[in-house]
Design an enzyme around this catalytic site. Sequence first.
Site, mmCIF file in Angstrom:
data_model
loop_
_atom_site.group_PDB
_atom_site.id
_atom_site.type_symbol
_atom_site.label_atom_id
_atom_site.label_comp_id
_atom_site.label_asym_id
_atom_site.label_seq_id
_atom_site.Cartn_x
_atom_site.Cartn_y
_atom_site.Cartn_z
ATOM 1 C CB SER A 165 123.567 21.419 38.541
ATOM 2 O OG SER A 165 123.311 22.078 39.774
ATOM 3 N N GLY A 166 120.201 22.110 38.283
ATOM 4 C CA GLY A 166 118.870 21.672 38.697
ATOM 5 C C GLY A 166 118.027 21.279 37.506
ATOM 6 C CB CYS A 172 104.645 24.826 37.849
ATOM 7 S SG CYS A 172 104.876 24.061 39.465
ATOM 8 C CG ASN A 220 106.462 20.197 36.704
ATOM 9 O OD1 ASN A 220 106.182 19.182 36.060
ATOM 10 N ND2 ASN A 220 107.498 20.238 37.528
#
Length: 358
Positions: free
Chosen positions: A24-25, A159, A322
């Site tokens: 869900s992120g 990132c 990112n």
Amino acid sequence: MAAAADNDSETNTETLSATVVGASGFTGGELLRLLSGHPNFDVAQATSREYANKTVGSVHPNLRGMGLRFSEPDDLESVDVLFAGTPHGVSMEHVDEFRDAADTVVDLSADFRLGTEAEYDEWYDGHVCPEYLDEAVYALPELFREELSGAELIAAGGCNATATMLGLYPLFDAGILSGSEQIVVDVKVGSSEGGATPSKASSHVERSGIVRPYAPTGHRHEAEIEGILGTNVSFTAHAVDMVRGASATSHVFPESPVSKGDLWKAYRNCYEDEPFVRLVAGGGGVYRYPEPKAVAGTNNAEVGFELDPSNKRVVVFSAIDNLMKGSAGQAVHAANVALGFEETAGLEFQGLHPMGSP
């Protein structure tokens, strides 16, 4: 480190099942997007404790057509590959469960990026299963392609570290830098780096219009850069008003004279055969140097440089999305290499132009 991509080698064409834990992120959503269009993966499960039993499209509106619902992470299905998009600290607590559920585990958190328990003691809050650190392979194929082949525990890079290392690595590979030189890195990142969990600092009122130093010194991604490149870096990160993107500007001071021809040779030797790295160094047009907007939504990285002879300085620029090259795209690329799939499978999207703020 990595040999250049060999697109003529025999590729694996089988279809494997995949689970995304922490789906869900933001990175979980990007993993689902990539895997749903991947010719070699079928998404069997997407977990989220908060959104269990809700549709994936209710959280990720671009994925409304998937027809998949989130399930509880406590009941993992048996699959071929498990991607973990969980916050730092979760994967190390559950890595045995993940490995029982899947033959290959790709972790997108910081839990297996560093090489030693001592580094985790210094940069994080220790590590509960350091016995896995030697096995884990850093997920950046441009640097670790050979090591990734057949890997069963893969650790996606940070990132900021990814953007920085893609810019600097060719200078070390060519011997232009030895590791004793001064290196100053300034990275500007979008709001999605902070994840989907809201905070006061991430609200629109506080985030809009900013150029905010949030880690002037001591950013944890320094540990990855220093461990892999074997050098110290003076690293500062700024949060800026964009959603996606990481733009690294590195100032390096070689001990010996270097020409622009030397720089072009170094970067071409490393990246001319890489499917996801573009060299952008002062050509014509509006986008003369690497720009996050030009790679938004893609697994591409742009790398460029400029020579400053009067100050004996090389300025290196690198830009990535990112959430993609810095996370989900890198993870899928690494899985492709590990499993013998076509390296570009599922990652062919080339972005949009024109477009708004990334």
